[in-house]
Motif scaffolding. Structure first.
Motif, PDB file in Angstrom:
ATOM      1  N   ARG A  33     -50.939 -19.527-127.310  1.00  0.00           N
ATOM      2  CA  ARG A  33     -51.177 -18.342-128.311  1.00  0.00           C
ATOM      3  C   ARG A  33     -51.801 -17.154-127.687  1.00  0.00           C
ATOM      4  N   GLU A  34     -52.839 -17.468-127.008  1.00  0.00           N
ATOM      5  CA  GLU A  34     -53.748 -16.219-126.234  1.00  0.00           C
ATOM      6  C   GLU A  34     -53.056 -15.523-125.283  1.00  0.00           C
ATOM      7  N   ASN A  35     -52.096 -16.340-124.320  1.00  0.00           N
ATOM      8  CA  ASN A  35     -51.426 -15.530-123.425  1.00  0.00           C
ATOM      9  C   ASN A  35     -50.266 -14.772-124.099  1.00  0.00           C
ATOM     10  N   PHE A  36     -49.752 -15.432-124.782  1.00  0.00           N
ATOM     11  CA  PHE A  36     -48.582 -14.558-125.610  1.00  0.00           C
ATOM     12  C   PHE A  36     -49.031 -13.418-126.453  1.00  0.00           C
ATOM     13  N   PHE A  37     -50.213 -13.423-126.882  1.00  0.00           N
ATOM     14  CA  PHE A  37     -50.642 -12.325-127.809  1.00  0.00           C
ATOM     15  C   PHE A  37     -51.348 -11.156-126.842  1.00  0.00           C
ATOM     16  N   ARG A  38     -51.770 -11.762-125.456  1.00  0.00           N
ATOM     17  CA  ARG A  38     -52.113 -10.561-124.591  1.00  0.00           C
ATOM     18  C   ARG A  38     -50.906  -9.897-124.245  1.00  0.00           C
ATOM     19  N   GLU A  39     -49.817 -10.521-124.019  1.00  0.00           N
ATOM     20  CA  GLU A  39     -48.544  -9.971-123.226  1.00  0.00           C
ATOM     21  C   GLU A  39     -48.033  -8.880-124.518  1.00  0.00           C
ATOM     22  N   ILE A  40     -48.063  -9.399-125.555  1.00  0.00           N
ATOM     23  CA  ILE A  40     -47.492  -8.721-126.998  1.00  0.00           C
ATOM     24  C   ILE A  40     -48.672  -7.558-126.761  1.00  0.00           C
ATOM     25  N   ALA A  41     -49.873  -7.608-127.114  1.00  0.00           N
ATOM     26  CA  ALA A  41     -50.676  -6.564-127.282  1.00  0.00           C
ATOM     27  C   ALA A  41     -50.320  -5.442-126.121  1.00  0.00           C
ATOM     28  N   ALA A  42     -50.189  -5.843-124.801  1.00  0.00           N
ATOM     29  CA  ALA A  42     -50.035  -4.890-123.741  1.00  0.00           C
ATOM     30  C   ALA A  42     -48.561  -4.289-123.967  1.00  0.00           C
ATOM     31  N   THR A  43     -47.667  -4.868-124.382  1.00  0.00           N
ATOM     32  CA  THR A  43     -46.333  -4.376-124.758  1.00  0.00           C
ATOM     33  C   THR A  43     -46.562  -3.310-125.986  1.00  0.00           C
ATOM     34  N   LYS A  44     -47.224  -3.589-127.029  1.00  0.00           N
ATOM     35  CA  LYS A  44     -47.690  -2.619-128.180  1.00  0.00           C
ATOM     36  C   LYS A  44     -48.225  -1.377-127.648  1.00  0.00           C
ATOM     37  N   THR A  45     -49.155  -1.819-126.758  1.00  0.00           N
ATOM     38  CA  THR A  45     -50.135  -0.381-126.240  1.00  0.00           C
ATOM     39  C   THR A  45     -49.140   0.532-125.434  1.00  0.00           C
ATOM     40  N   LYS A  46     -48.164  -0.354-124.501  1.00  0.00           N
ATOM     41  CA  LYS A  46     -47.333   0.747-123.858  1.00  0.00           C
ATOM     42  C   LYS A  46     -46.404   1.341-124.739  1.00  0.00           C
ATOM     43  N   ALA A  47     -45.945   0.634-125.722  1.00  0.00           N
ATOM     44  CA  ALA A  47     -45.160   1.327-126.856  1.00  0.00           C
ATOM     45  C   ALA A  47     -45.820   2.438-127.433  1.00  0.00           C
ATOM     46  N   ARG A  48     -46.885   2.286-127.950  1.00  0.00           N
ATOM     47  CA  ARG A  48     -47.754   3.474-128.531  1.00  0.00           C
ATOM     48  C   ARG A  48     -47.885   4.724-127.597  1.00  0.00           C
ATOM     49  N   LEU A  96     -39.426  -0.878-128.338  1.00  0.00           N
ATOM     50  CA  LEU A  96     -40.508  -1.785-127.504  1.00  0.00           C
ATOM     51  C   LEU A  96     -41.636  -2.500-128.761  1.00  0.00           C
ATOM     52  N   HIS A  97     -41.834  -1.501-129.629  1.00  0.00           N
ATOM     53  CA  HIS A  97     -42.738  -1.811-130.620  1.00  0.00           C
ATOM     54  C   HIS A  97     -42.051  -3.023-131.528  1.00  0.00           C
ATOM     55  N   VAL A  98     -40.960  -2.647-131.811  1.00  0.00           N
ATOM     56  CA  VAL A  98     -40.028  -3.530-132.744  1.00  0.00           C
ATOM     57  C   VAL A  98     -40.020  -4.975-132.233  1.00  0.00           C
ATOM     58  N   VAL A  99     -39.696  -4.998-130.661  1.00  0.00           N
ATOM     59  CA  VAL A  99     -39.494  -6.226-129.974  1.00  0.00           C
ATOM     60  C   VAL A  99     -40.796  -7.040-129.979  1.00  0.00           C
ATOM     61  N   ALA A 100     -42.016  -6.433-129.772  1.00  0.00           N
ATOM     62  CA  ALA A 100     -43.115  -6.828-129.625  1.00  0.00           C
ATOM     63  C   ALA A 100     -43.682  -7.526-130.954  1.00  0.00           C
ATOM     64  N   THR A 101     -43.199  -6.795-131.948  1.00  0.00           N
ATOM     65  CA  THR A 101     -43.548  -7.349-133.395  1.00  0.00           C
ATOM     66  C   THR A 101     -42.629  -8.554-133.622  1.00  0.00           C
ATOM     67  N   ALA A 102     -41.350  -8.606-133.274  1.00  0.00           N
ATOM     68  CA  ALA A 102     -40.551  -9.853-133.173  1.00  0.00           C
ATOM     69  C   ALA A 102     -40.907 -10.908-132.797  1.00  0.00           C
ATOM     70  N   ARG A 103     -41.419 -10.591-131.629  1.00  0.00           N
ATOM     71  CA  ARG A 103     -41.832 -11.631-130.572  1.00  0.00           C
ATOM     72  C   ARG A 103     -43.367 -12.492-131.308  1.00  0.00           C
ATOM     73  N   ARG A 104     -44.050 -11.544-131.887  1.00  0.00           N
ATOM     74  CA  ARG A 104     -45.433 -12.036-132.540  1.00  0.00           C
ATOM     75  C   ARG A 104     -44.775 -13.076-133.677  1.00  0.00           C
ATOM     76  N   ARG A 105     -43.933 -12.639-134.408  1.00  0.00           N
ATOM     77  CA  ARG A 105     -43.467 -13.379-135.496  1.00  0.00           C
ATOM     78  C   ARG A 105     -42.866 -14.957-135.016  1.00  0.00           C
ATOM     79  N   ARG A 106     -42.296 -14.595-134.010  1.00  0.00           N
ATOM     80  CA  ARG A 106     -41.674 -16.010-133.274  1.00  0.00           C
ATOM     81  C   ARG A 106     -42.905 -16.665-132.571  1.00  0.00           C
ATOM     82  N   VAL A 107     -43.654 -16.458-132.240  1.00  0.00           N
ATOM     83  CA  VAL A 107     -44.840 -17.174-131.643  1.00  0.00           C
ATOM     84  C   VAL A 107     -45.620 -17.713-133.012  1.00  0.00           C
ATOM     85  N   ASP A 108     -45.855 -17.132-134.078  1.00  0.00           N
ATOM     86  CA  ASP A 108     -46.329 -17.586-135.309  1.00  0.00           C
ATOM     87  C   ASP A 108     -45.508 -18.715-136.074  1.00  0.00           C
ATOM     88  N   ARG A 109     -44.176 -18.549-135.673  1.00  0.00           N
ATOM     89  CA  ARG A 109     -43.084 -19.626-136.391  1.00  0.00           C
ATOM     90  C   ARG A 109     -43.055 -20.974-135.651  1.00  0.00           C
TER      91      ARG A 109
END
Length: 243
Positions: A137-152, A221-234
């Protein structure tokens, strides 16, 4: 382990393949993404030929075949064939499965070691599995956070570029309008200098387009990162939410 009364199997516990069952017949079976595998899963984290399942002396084993994502039994990465016991959790990368011998059968105690040691090993396996889940989960969330930072960053850069383009276009239109007024009063033929305002206006429009494209890319990119976050939680819930 295949005697009429009990049929060994692996069943997927979570994710898009939840409920999919692998019946272990005793023959060697390969697991992976390739169509040639005996058991195929459409999972991007699975290697093309990820692992093998086989039986020897009536005992089922799982073996990693040099996969990139690893094969885990009760949270422990395996490097040699590992015997399976009822209730064991097997993970091919992030695909989680449970091993059993028949529907509704209770988790077996490993009688080849003492009861006390069996419970100790099960607890250790559970702790290792929890740590494995937390690490994933930590590895996935680091990647997701990096993607959201890039998106912003893309979105804000796009907004800035758009505003600059808007200013350039406004200046060009103002200049071009003034040049048209001068031409109408002079009644002469337009020159390249008389069209410079229009060229500036066109340049501003092009810069505006670049800004819009940057904003759209950032939003995607932000939408993709959010969808991936939901997939990880699921598919990989926090340990306190796991069954």
């Amino acid at each position: 382990m295949t005697d009429g009364a009990s049929t060994p199997y692996l069943v997927v516990e979570a994710g898009s393949h939840e409920g999919q069952r692998i019946n272990l017949t005793g023959a060697r079976m390969t697991v992976g993404r390739l169509p040639s595998c005996d058991v195929r899963f459409e999972d991007p984290y699975l290697s093309r030929t990820h692992a093998a399942l086989w039986q020897q002396g009536g005992v089922d084993y799982v073996e990693d075949l040099g996969s990139a994502g690893g094969t885990f039994v009760n949270g422990e990465a395996i490097t040699v064939p590992r015997r399976l016991y009822p209730g064991d959790r097997v993970a091919f990368a992030d695909l989680q499965l449970r091993y059993g011998t028949r529907e509704g059968a209770p988790t077996a105690v490993r009688y080849d070691i003492g009861d006390q040691r069996a419970h100790t090993i099960n607890n250790v396996g559970r702790d290792q599995y929890v740590q494995h889940v937390i690490q994933q989960r930590e590895n996935f969330f680091r990647e997701i956070a990096a993607t959201k930072t890039k998106a912003r960053g893309l979105i804000w850069t796009g907004v800035l570029v758009f505003l600059v383009g808007l200013a350039i276009a406004a200046f060009g239109w103002y200049t071009y309008f003034g040049q048209l007024m001068n031409l109408s009063s002079a009644s002469g033929m337009p020159t390249k200098d008389d069209l410079s305002g229009f060229l500036v206006f066109a340049l501003g429009g092009l810069v505006n387009l670049v800004g819009v494209l940057l904003i759209i890319t950032g939003i995607v990119l932000h939408v993709v990162a959010t969808a991936r976050r939901r997939r990880v939680d699921r598919e990989l819930p926090p340990p306190q939410l796991m069954r």
